[in-house]
Design a protein around this motif. Structure first.
Motif, PDB file in Angstrom:
ATOM      1  N   PRO A  79       0.829  -1.214   0.000  1.00  0.00           N
ATOM      2  CA  PRO A  79       0.000   0.000   0.000  1.00  0.00           C
ATOM      3  C   PRO A  79       0.854   1.251   0.000  1.00  0.00           C
ATOM      4  O   PRO A  79       1.933   1.278   0.604  1.00  0.00           O
ATOM      5  CB  PRO A  79      -0.803  -0.122   1.309  1.00  0.00           C
ATOM      6  N   THR A  80       0.393   2.274  -0.694  1.00  0.00           N
ATOM      7  CA  THR A  80       1.133   3.533  -0.767  1.00  0.00           C
ATOM      8  C   THR A  80       0.289   4.655  -0.176  1.00  0.00           C
ATOM      9  O   THR A  80      -0.944   4.542  -0.107  1.00  0.00           O
ATOM     10  CB  THR A  80       1.516   3.862  -2.217  1.00  0.00           C
ATOM     11  N   ALA A 111      -2.390   5.021  -5.188  1.00  0.00           N
ATOM     12  CA  ALA A 111      -2.537   5.406  -3.781  1.00  0.00           C
ATOM     13  C   ALA A 111      -3.400   4.376  -3.072  1.00  0.00           C
ATOM     14  O   ALA A 111      -4.343   3.837  -3.651  1.00  0.00           O
ATOM     15  CB  ALA A 111      -3.181   6.786  -3.664  1.00  0.00           C
ATOM     16  N   GLY A 112      -3.068   4.089  -1.817  1.00  0.00           N
ATOM     17  CA  GLY A 112      -3.878   3.168  -1.035  1.00  0.00           C
ATOM     18  C   GLY A 112      -3.477   1.719  -1.209  1.00  0.00           C
ATOM     19  O   GLY A 112      -2.364   1.394  -1.641  1.00  0.00           O
ATOM     20  N   THR A 113      -4.398   0.836  -0.880  1.00  0.00           N
ATOM     21  CA  THR A 113      -4.128  -0.600  -0.857  1.00  0.00           C
ATOM     22  C   THR A 113      -4.413  -1.259  -2.202  1.00  0.00           C
ATOM     23  O   THR A 113      -5.535  -1.153  -2.711  1.00  0.00           O
ATOM     24  CB  THR A 113      -4.983  -1.273   0.238  1.00  0.00           C
ATOM     25  N   PRO A 114      -3.442  -1.946  -2.796  1.00  0.00           N
ATOM     26  CA  PRO A 114      -3.669  -2.650  -4.064  1.00  0.00           C
ATOM     27  C   PRO A 114      -4.786  -3.689  -3.933  1.00  0.00           C
ATOM     28  O   PRO A 114      -5.012  -4.235  -2.848  1.00  0.00           O
ATOM     29  CB  PRO A 114      -2.322  -3.335  -4.333  1.00  0.00           C
ATOM     30  N   ALA A 115      -5.454  -3.940  -5.042  1.00  0.00           N
ATOM     31  CA  ALA A 115      -6.521  -4.945  -5.148  1.00  0.00           C
ATOM     32  C   ALA A 115      -7.851  -4.485  -4.560  1.00  0.00           C
ATOM     33  O   ALA A 115      -8.841  -5.201  -4.645  1.00  0.00           O
ATOM     34  CB  ALA A 115      -6.115  -6.288  -4.517  1.00  0.00           C
ATOM     35  N   ILE A 116      -7.914  -3.282  -3.964  1.00  0.00           N
ATOM     36  CA  ILE A 116      -9.173  -2.726  -3.483  1.00  0.00           C
ATOM     37  C   ILE A 116      -9.614  -1.654  -4.466  1.00  0.00           C
ATOM     38  O   ILE A 116      -8.984  -0.600  -4.572  1.00  0.00           O
ATOM     39  CB  ILE A 116      -9.030  -2.117  -2.065  1.00  0.00           C
ATOM     40  N   SER A 117     -10.685  -1.952  -5.232  1.00  0.00           N
ATOM     41  CA  SER A 117     -11.112  -1.077  -6.323  1.00  0.00           C
ATOM     42  C   SER A 117      -9.932  -0.811  -7.244  1.00  0.00           C
ATOM     43  O   SER A 117      -9.658   0.316  -7.648  1.00  0.00           O
ATOM     44  CB  SER A 117     -11.665   0.253  -5.774  1.00  0.00           C
ATOM     45  N   PRO A 146       0.014  -4.498   5.367  1.00  0.00           N
ATOM     46  CA  PRO A 146      -1.075  -3.587   5.742  1.00  0.00           C
ATOM     47  C   PRO A 146      -0.645  -2.141   5.645  1.00  0.00           C
ATOM     48  O   PRO A 146       0.536  -1.813   5.796  1.00  0.00           O
ATOM     49  CB  PRO A 146      -1.380  -3.983   7.194  1.00  0.00           C
ATOM     50  N   GLY A 147      -1.614  -1.266   5.372  1.00  0.00           N
ATOM     51  CA  GLY A 147      -1.265   0.143   5.260  1.00  0.00           C
ATOM     52  C   GLY A 147      -2.437   1.006   4.858  1.00  0.00           C
ATOM     53  O   GLY A 147      -3.601   0.622   5.060  1.00  0.00           O
ATOM     54  N   PRO A 148      -2.196   2.156   4.242  1.00  0.00           N
ATOM     55  CA  PRO A 148      -3.246   3.134   3.951  1.00  0.00           C
ATOM     56  C   PRO A 148      -4.361   2.584   3.062  1.00  0.00           C
ATOM     57  O   PRO A 148      -4.113   1.849   2.112  1.00  0.00           O
ATOM     58  CB  PRO A 148      -2.493   4.245   3.205  1.00  0.00           C
ATOM     59  N   CYS A 149      -5.600   2.960   3.419  1.00  0.00           N
ATOM     60  CA  CYS A 149      -6.783   2.608   2.612  1.00  0.00           C
ATOM     61  C   CYS A 149      -7.804   3.720   2.806  1.00  0.00           C
ATOM     62  O   CYS A 149      -8.267   3.960   3.928  1.00  0.00           O
ATOM     63  CB  CYS A 149      -7.353   1.268   3.054  1.00  0.00           C
ATOM     64  N   ALA A 150      -8.155   4.402   1.727  1.00  0.00           N
ATOM     65  CA  ALA A 150      -9.049   5.558   1.819  1.00  0.00           C
ATOM     66  C   ALA A 150     -10.418   5.179   2.383  1.00  0.00           C
ATOM     67  O   ALA A 150     -11.009   5.929   3.164  1.00  0.00           O
ATOM     68  CB  ALA A 150      -9.204   6.198   0.435  1.00  0.00           C
ATOM     69  N   ALA A 151     -10.932   4.016   1.993  1.00  0.00           N
ATOM     70  CA  ALA A 151     -12.268   3.603   2.433  1.00  0.00           C
ATOM     71  C   ALA A 151     -12.332   3.457   3.949  1.00  0.00           C
ATOM     72  O   ALA A 151     -13.252   3.970   4.603  1.00  0.00           O
ATOM     73  CB  ALA A 151     -12.656   2.288   1.757  1.00  0.00           C
ATOM     74  N   ILE A 152     -11.373   2.758   4.534  1.00  0.00           N
ATOM     75  CA  ILE A 152     -11.369   2.530   5.974  1.00  0.00           C
ATOM     76  C   ILE A 152     -11.046   3.811   6.736  1.00  0.00           C
ATOM     77  O   ILE A 152     -11.618   4.086   7.799  1.00  0.00           O
ATOM     78  CB  ILE A 152     -10.371   1.415   6.343  1.00  0.00           C
TER      79      ILE A 152
END
Length: 275
Positions: free
Chosen positions: A9-10, A84-90, A111-117
């Protein structure tokens, strides 16, 4: 011996959110599969990391994905990143993970940044149960069908939206769920001008009719209220209580549950059940 696919995740805005483990995963990879190599190159330059980059995004994922898996099977380790965020999510990384799984390639997620969470956690809406809906279709028919399927959804709903589509999407959400439904609009998360607006859908439509949207949005929408059965007779309610008690539920708990479902008075139900 096969290599490994590592999902890295970035940051979704603030470069300080890159973790030591994410940095290590990028440093140890033989090559990096990136949604936009130009965006990823900026991040790598910031971290002082030099690695070969391959393009992997929605419109080349089929051809590029096969080549990536071939390289991993040959023994190379791949780090996959989105913009940006976690790969494989949207994100097309979903398909790369599937290809690796089908080929027996180990997949590791850091684990790392995810805009949704991130948005859900600050929304002020229920977080115990939620559903991620991503971007709504740009096709009017598909969008309408998607929203119609969610009209009775009781879980908190998470949507992504671009600024130039926000006003139209809010109007569609209002038409589908009603103007009184609560929403949290989260934009520029982790950035200098981060903003979270909490209001009703009707208020949001009115606000953005006067205010130009800026930045990428995560929309957190309140779920539908729990439906109560209407017009249930006392006889039907007693049958429900009897069915519950036959399954081992105590009479007191059965009466309480049926009263909640039907809206019938609990005391009257209990008296009728005893008789």
């Amino acid at each position: 011996m096969s290599g490994t696919l590592t999902l890295v995740p970035t940051p979704i805005g603030n470069l300080s959110d890159i973790s030591p483990r994410c940095r290590q995963a990028l440093e140890e990879a033989d090559f990096i599969a990136a949604e936009d190599t130009r965006v990823t190159l900026k991040l790598l330059n910031h971290l002082g990391i030099k690695k070969p980059l391959v393009s992997y995004y929605e419109h080349n994922k089929e051809a590029s994905g096969k080549k990536i898996v071939e390289r991993i099977l040959a023994g190379e380790n791949c780090a996959q990143v989105s913009d940006a965020g976690t790969p494989a999510i949207s994100d097309p990384g979903e398909d790369l993970v599937r290809l690796c799984a089908e080929s027996g390639v180990p997949v590791v997620a850091v684990p790392g940044p995810c805009a949704a969470i991130t948005a859900l956690s600050v929304s002020g809406l229920p977080t115990g149960r939620f559903t991620f809906e991503g971007f709504l279709s740009t096709t009017k028919k598909n969008r309408a069908a998607h929203l119609q399927s969610l009209q009775k959804e009781q879980r908190t709903m998470i949507f992504y939206e671009a600024p130039h589509k926000l006003a139209a999407t809010l109007k569609d959400l209002e038409n589908a769920f009603g103007e009184a439904r609560r929403i949290a609009l989260c934009r520029e998360l982790t950035k200098l001008h981060e903003e979270v607006l909490r209001m009703t859908l009707g208020e949001a439509v009115a606000y953005y009719a006067e205010t130009a949207p800026r930045g990428e949005y995560v929309l957190i929408v309140e779920g539908a209220p729990e439906e109560k059965e209407e017009g249930v007779s006392l006889e039907t309610a007693l049958e429900k209580i009897a069915a519950l008690t036959e399954r081992g539920v105590s009479k007191k708990d059965a009466v309480k549950q049926v009263a909640q479902e039907t809206g019938l008075p609990k005391n009257a139900l209990y008296d009728a059940a005893i008789k």
